[in-house]
Design an enzyme around this catalytic site. Structure first.
Site, short mmCIF file in Angstrom:
data_model
loop_
_atom_site.label_atom_id
_atom_site.label_comp_id
_atom_site.label_asym_id
_atom_site.label_seq_id
_atom_site.Cartn_x
_atom_site.Cartn_y
_atom_site.Cartn_z
N GLY A 248 -4.50 -9.35 62.10
CA GLY A 248 -4.81 -10.51 62.93
C GLY A 248 -6.28 -10.91 62.83
N GLY B 154 1.73 -9.52 64.65
CA GLY B 154 1.60 -8.31 63.83
C GLY B 154 0.43 -7.48 64.33
CB SER B 155 -1.39 -4.69 62.77
OG SER B 155 -2.07 -5.27 61.68
CE LYS C 14 4.25 -12.85 55.07
NZ LYS C 14 5.21 -11.77 54.68
CB CYS D 215 3.58 -5.77 70.17
SG CYS D 215 4.58 -7.07 70.87
CD GLN E 64 4.37 2.52 61.22
OE1 GLN E 64 3.57 2.08 60.39
NE2 GLN E 64 4.04 2.67 62.50
CD GLU F 141 2.80 -10.94 70.38
OE1 GLU F 141 2.17 -9.86 70.59
OE2 GLU F 141 3.97 -10.96 70.03
CD GLU G 28 0.53 -1.89 68.01
OE1 GLU G 28 0.06 -2.43 67.00
OE2 GLU G 28 1.28 -2.47 68.81
#
Ligand code: UN1
Length: 505
Positions: free
Chosen positions: A239, A234-235, A181, A290, A337, A256, A391
């Site tokens: 996750g 991703g975030s 995806k 990241c 963002q 991750e 983050e």
């Protein structure tokens, strides 16, 4: 803002070797972050029905793909890497246009994918299992690796080529079929990637591509009962949802996730090198990695001299679009963002943080065509503040003082995350102690917090991930299953559960 359609292309999903629209016929637009008035592509908005079709393609393809030898599979991947090499400039301009990074930086993204192709193709000849003695006489045991099944791969937009390659190549090498995806901000790079795999000779159905938003296409992938593994970058909040959903149906999952990565600057550090590394680690790509440096912890005795050097460097950074290769700080990916990062800065100030550089949105000229925040440094923070824990994924760095190495490590480990960490020192004992002491999956000595190499494991501890390291040899562990075989050549029944004087259970 007015929208212009410059060179807008129409793209499709890729299912069973064919380019197709989404079942619903719905679409979404991809925008150029360096000029948000430019729609660069229109993509199918996929959901459950598209995932169903992709699974119907990937399941039968698995039957043939899994019996090919890993060497043959590796050869196709190697060829894909060579095509990427030939097309790297073309690919970099696609990445730069939809991601907003400079061509120079996009070339690095592509190179990382090429490097993964050559590394993992070689692993096809080293798909080793183990042999072992048995506890019994005339018996031995061995293990062999097998594929898992259909793997759903959900990538991030910040390294659209590297991350797709880091996950897809090992998944394929191990004999899995894949449904990729694309991230909705960078779907064109994924299309390009698939075309390269097709050209390299990948059979139909082995890789399928769907586009669409995470809560629709991504969620459908995660919930599909025939998808045996999900690999996500991703975030941490997304996750956790993915992890819960995979756990609910016992699917393998590898996550991750985010980071709140710190650089520690010791009293004996090369301060120029440390300042260069922090400026680049915190603000290149506008901190949208990241592995970005989002905290710096400075020994008291060099605090003033280090900060002077850092502020001098940060003052010289040039914010600008990805189309200008001299830009140091490229645009944020989206309006959402921008608002998110500005919200963090505002709340940090309200909580007592002091802005010592940047702090706001840039405007005028090229800045009005995208979303830019000037490189921001915040001091007077505590480890408990939101700005020190979350983050941000933007050009924001928080600064701490530490009285000693122990103090610095304590501040370092106060973060809920544990992805990458860096120590600047000339002391060999502290260097190796840091590797033991830092709660992080990847550690650096005298280097920035980013720049992981594809032949080494990559991933984090704590809120930065769970499951596996997805790069290097560890990727093989992530994307395969181990089976164990016992061979008995004693010609009698023997078993470790039989006791000496009793030959049956
Ligand atoms: C690195 O820079 O060390 O989002 C790797 C990221 C990571 C990849 C970065 N997924 O920054």
């Amino acid at each position: 803002m007015l929208v212009k359609e410059v060179m807008t292309d129409y793209f499709k999903n890729y299912i069973n070797g064919k380019w197709v629209d989404s079942v619903s016929g719905e679409t979404f637009n991809s925008i150029n972050p360096s000029d948000v008035t430019e729609i660069i592509g229109i993509f199918p908005r996929s959901g459950k029905h598209d995932v169903d079709l992709a699974v119907k393609s990937a399941l039968p393809a698995f039957v043939e793909w899994k019996i090919m030898s890993p060497v043959e599979r590796g050869n196709i991947i190697l060829k894909a890497g060579r095509i990427m090499e030939e097309r790297k400039h073309e690919l970099a301009s696609v990445i730069s246009r939809e991601n907003g990074k400079t061509i120079k930086s996009a070339l690095g993204d592509v190179q990382s994918g090429i490097d993964m192709a050559s590394f993992i193709a070689g692993e096809g000849r080293r798909w080793y299992g183990k042999t072992s003695h048995s506890a019994l006489k005339k018996r031995f045991a061995m293990t062999k690796r097998y594929p898992i099944g259909v793997v759903g791969i959900i990538t991030s937009w910040n390294f659209p080529m590297a991350i797709a390659c880091w996950k897809t190549f090992p998944a394929l090498l191990c004999g899995n079929t894949v449904i990729l995806k694309s991230e909705e901000n960078t779907p064109e790079t994924a299309v390009y990637f698939i075309k390269i795999l097709e050209e390299a000779g990948l059979p139909a159905g082995v890789v399928n591509l769907i586009h669409g938003p995470g809560p629709e296409a991504g969620e459908a992938l995660v919930l599909h009962p025939d998808i045996s593994m999900i690999s996500f970058t991703g975030s941490s909040s997304t996750g956790k949802t993915i992890g819960r959903n995979c756990a609910g149906r016992l699917a393998k999952v590898s996550l991750e996730l985010g980071g709140k990565n710190a650089v520690i600057v010791m009293d004996d550090a090369d301060l120029d090198l440390a300042a260069d590394s922090v400026a680049c680690g915190a603000f290149s790509l506008s901190g949208q990695r990241c592995t970005a440096t989002s905290r710096v912890i400075i020994h008291d005795s060099v605090y003033d001299s280090f900060m002077e050097k850092l502020l001098e460097r940060v003052g010289k950074l040039k914010a600008g679009p990805g189309t200008d290769d001299t830009s140091d700080v490229t645009p944020l990916i989206s309006r959402r963002q921008l608002d998110r990062v500005l919200g963090y800065i505002e709340r940090a100030q309200k909580a007592g943080g002091k802005i010592i550089a940047g702090g706001g949105q840039l405007s005028g000229g090229v800045y009005d065509k995208g979303y830019y925040i000037s490189p921001t440094i915040i001091s007077d923070v505590s480890t408990e503040m939101e700005i020190s824990r979350d983050e941000v994924f933007g050009p924001v760095l928080v600064v701490f003082r530490a009285g000693s190495y122990e103090d610095a490590v304590k501040i370092h480990n106060a973060s809920p995350y544990g992805l990458s960490a860096s120590l600047f020192t000339k002391d060999v004992n502290k260097s190796f102690s840091f590797f033991d002491d830092a709660e992080a999956g990847v550690c650096y000595i005298n280097a920035p917090t980013f720049g992981s190499e594809p032949h080494l494991p990559f991933g984090g501890v704590k809120s930065s991930g769970i499951g596996y390291r997805e790069s290097g040899w560890a990727a093989i562990e992530a994307f395969s299953e181990v089976k164990t075989l016992y061979v008995d050549y004693s010609a009698k029944i023997q078993n470790v559960q039989f006791v000496e004087d009793k030959k049956e259970i």
